[in-house]
Design an enzyme around this catalytic site. Structure first.
Site, PDB file in Angstrom:
ATOM      1  N   SER A 360       0.833  -1.196   0.000  1.00  0.00           N
ATOM      2  CA  SER A 360       0.000   0.000   0.000  1.00  0.00           C
ATOM      3  C   SER A 360       0.872   1.252   0.000  1.00  0.00           C
ATOM      4  CB  SER A 360      -0.950  -0.038   1.206  1.00  0.00           C
ATOM      5  OG  SER A 360      -1.963   0.933   1.106  1.00  0.00           O
ATOM      6  N   ASP A 422      -8.150  -4.621  -6.356  1.00  0.00           N
ATOM      7  CA  ASP A 422      -7.604  -3.797  -5.282  1.00  0.00           C
ATOM      8  C   ASP A 422      -7.673  -2.329  -5.700  1.00  0.00           C
ATOM      9  OD1 ASP A 422      -6.090  -2.475  -3.392  1.00  0.00           O
ATOM     10  OD2 ASP A 422      -4.397  -3.860  -3.468  1.00  0.00           O
ATOM     11  N   HIS A 519      -7.621  -5.273  -0.947  1.00  0.00           N
ATOM     12  CA  HIS A 519      -6.368  -4.612  -0.574  1.00  0.00           C
ATOM     13  C   HIS A 519      -5.692  -5.258   0.626  1.00  0.00           C
ATOM     14  CE1 HIS A 519      -3.427  -1.472  -0.639  1.00  0.00           C
ATOM     15  NE2 HIS A 519      -3.744  -1.036   0.571  1.00  0.00           N
TER      16      HIS A 519
END
Length: 536
Positions: A360, A422, A519
């Site tokens: 991320s 995602d 995610h």
């Protein structure tokens, strides 16, 4: 799929290149104005544009992706404090239940006067929401007879204190299922024979990087415990770094080596976007960028997280100087501190290579970090770079940045791994000409059944800007598929893939916002361990 943006062939521009959108100054009437009045984007008082950028843009208006981004950021800003409070309460309650072995265990521990109350968020057995969703901590070695073709990290047995058990078996307390009964019990224990781990274990680079990226979300004591006591690696340090623009410690990373002496690898892992930290999410979607000279246009929020000094779009050396600025005590700057630590470790371990990773937001920092090393001519570090692997990474720069990395970062190709829909790899939006964000490097894209394909350098995943209506049914269908797969995958693959109630509830959120549950690091871990690859 959006068309690739060509790298400008013109000579260097003389003016300042930057576009800073101050989302805190944006009003709802401004968002409506961008949508309907189509005023030049640089005419708004909340937009700071360099003189060169203003000249380049002319009367260019902000498109609907720009307006949508501001609307998202306003919502995230409004939710910042409520989300922090909700997150603190949720994590406390879930840790309270887990550390007392469930609801029944709470009543038993009250009766036995052994109730565990997780008041110390820095304790080694306190888990963030990420670890509550996926509590796996062990590394999975490649089979002894070989595995997928991949660069490998080799870990030789190390000495340590422990108690003997059955030869050849590893024992650990399964904290995901609540077996950690008190705050004094080690989080994880591993099998020793005569004080020495007896196995020679070989790990793929993907296995080490995804697990390092996953545990980077946790507190320093948790990370150190896992690195030292579960993986039997050498923990170098945990670094809580300062962001002068935010006025807070917003960037965390840790460094480890596979052995305390004569190590073969130095691993740096950056913490990613915390689920309840709306400031992190707002940074991910922010369209603001800064011209960094030959490095191209780079996301300004990520530069700030690494230690940007000035929002100077004309002089990259002033914006991000090579020499470390004087940092106040307790306020280290991420890029400079980690560069210092890495140099020390590479000097101490002359045969070691460097691996950089993150998930991320952490993936974004891991992607920019080697580029800054190249900008500053740090060849002694770059020449030891073995791999840069990111997971669920947002876009960090324009086509010129991607070209700069290809030309100056000496790895075959930075790898970014993307799971299904995602949402984070699809932001910040590619909204030319205001924000020409593109991905670089090679993308390894996994679908919902962990079938992977390599997308050529500069290519992008399906539905690159997330809101394409043609993918709406597919996104919701995949969200349902992930929920059912999460509930039943363990029946085929074993107990390591059994998901608890927290993980399944998180997947259910994907039914409301498709791509959000995708995610989670859990699916990235599963993809690395269960996935297969085909050529795109």
């Amino acid at each position: 799929m959006a068309a690739a943006h060509p790298v400008a062939a013109a000579g260097p521009k003389m003016g300042a290149e930057k576009l800073i959108i101050r989302s805190e100054k944006v009003r709802f009437v401004d968002i409506l104005s961008m949508l309907f009045l189509r005023r030049p984007i640089t005419s708004y008082p909340f937009v700071e544009a360099g003189d060169q950028t203003a000249a380049d843009f002319g009367s260019t208006p902000g498109d609907w992706f720009v307006a949508l981004t501001q609307l998202i950021q306003k919502a995230l800003d409004a939710a910042y404090y409520p989300a922090l409070m909700i997150g603190a309460v949720v994590e406390f309650l879930l840790n309270f239940v887990a550390l007392n072995n469930g609801i029944l265990g709470i009543f038993l521990n009250i009766f036995r006067c052994k109730l565990v109350i997780p008041l110390n968020r820095e304790a080694p057995n306190f888990r963030s929401m990420i670890a509550l969703i996926d509590g796996r901590t062990e590394l999975k070695p490649l089979p002894a007879n070989g595995g997928p073709e991949d660069r490998r990290l080799q870990v030789v047995g190390v000495s340590g204190a422990g108690k003997a058990s059955t030869v050849g078996e590893d024992y650990y307390v399964d904290v995901e299922n609540g077996e950690c009964g008190s705050a004094s019990v080690p989080l994880i224990q591993q099998q020793y024979v005569n004080g020495r781990l007896i196995r020679l274990r070989t790990f793929s680079i993907f296995e080490v990087t995804i697990m390092a990226a996953k545990i980077a979300y946790e507190n320093a004591a948790y990370i150190e415990n896992v690195v030292k006591n579960v993986w039997k690696f050498n923990f170098v340090g945990y670094y809580n770094c300062w962001n002068k623009f935010v006025g807070d410690h917003t960037t965390q990373a840790f460094v480890m080596t596979d052995k305390p002496s004569d190590a073969s690898v130095v691993v740096v892992s950056f913490r990613g976007t915390e689920p309840f930290n709306m400031r992190d999410w707002s940074t991910d979607v922010n369209l603001s960028w800064l011209g960094m000279g030959t490095m191209g246009h780079v996301h300004v929020g990520f530069l700030k997280a690494l230690g940007l000094q000035e929002e100077d779009g004309k002089d990259a050396n002033r914006a991000f100087p090579k020499s470390a600025p004087n940092a106040a005590a307790g306020k280290p700057l991420a890029y400079y501190k980690l560069r210092e630590v890495i140099k020390e470790q590479l000097k101490k371990h002359p045969n070691a290579g460097l691996v950089v990773t993150g998930h991320s937001l952490g993936g974004a920092l891991a992607a920019i970090f080697p580029a800054l090393l190249a900008l500053h001519g740090e060849r002694d570090v770059l020449d030891r770079l073995l791999s840069a692997v990111t997971y669920g990474q947002p876009r960090v720069g324009d086509a010129a940045f991607a070209a700069f990395v290809r030309a100056n970062v000496p790895v075959e190709a930075p790898l970014r791994v993307v799971y299904r829909y995602d949402v984070v790899p699809r932001v910040p939006f590619d909204a030319p000409p205001v924000a020409e964000y593109v991905h670089g490097g090679t993308c390894v894209y996994f679908d919902g059944w962990y079938k992977g394909s390599a997308i050529a350098k500069g290519g992008d995943v399906p539905n690159p800007n997330y809101f394409d209506p043609r993918y709406l049914l597919s996104k919701y269908g995949n969200a349902w598929g992930d929920l059912f797969k999460g509930a039943f995958l363990w029946t085929k693959e074993g107990k390591d893939y059994r998901e608890g109630a927290v993980s399944l509830l998180y997947r259910a959120v994907g039914l409301l916002v498709p791509g959000l549950a995708s995610h989670s690091p859990r699916d990235y871990v599963n993809a690395v361990r269960l996935g297969s690859m085909t050529e795109a």
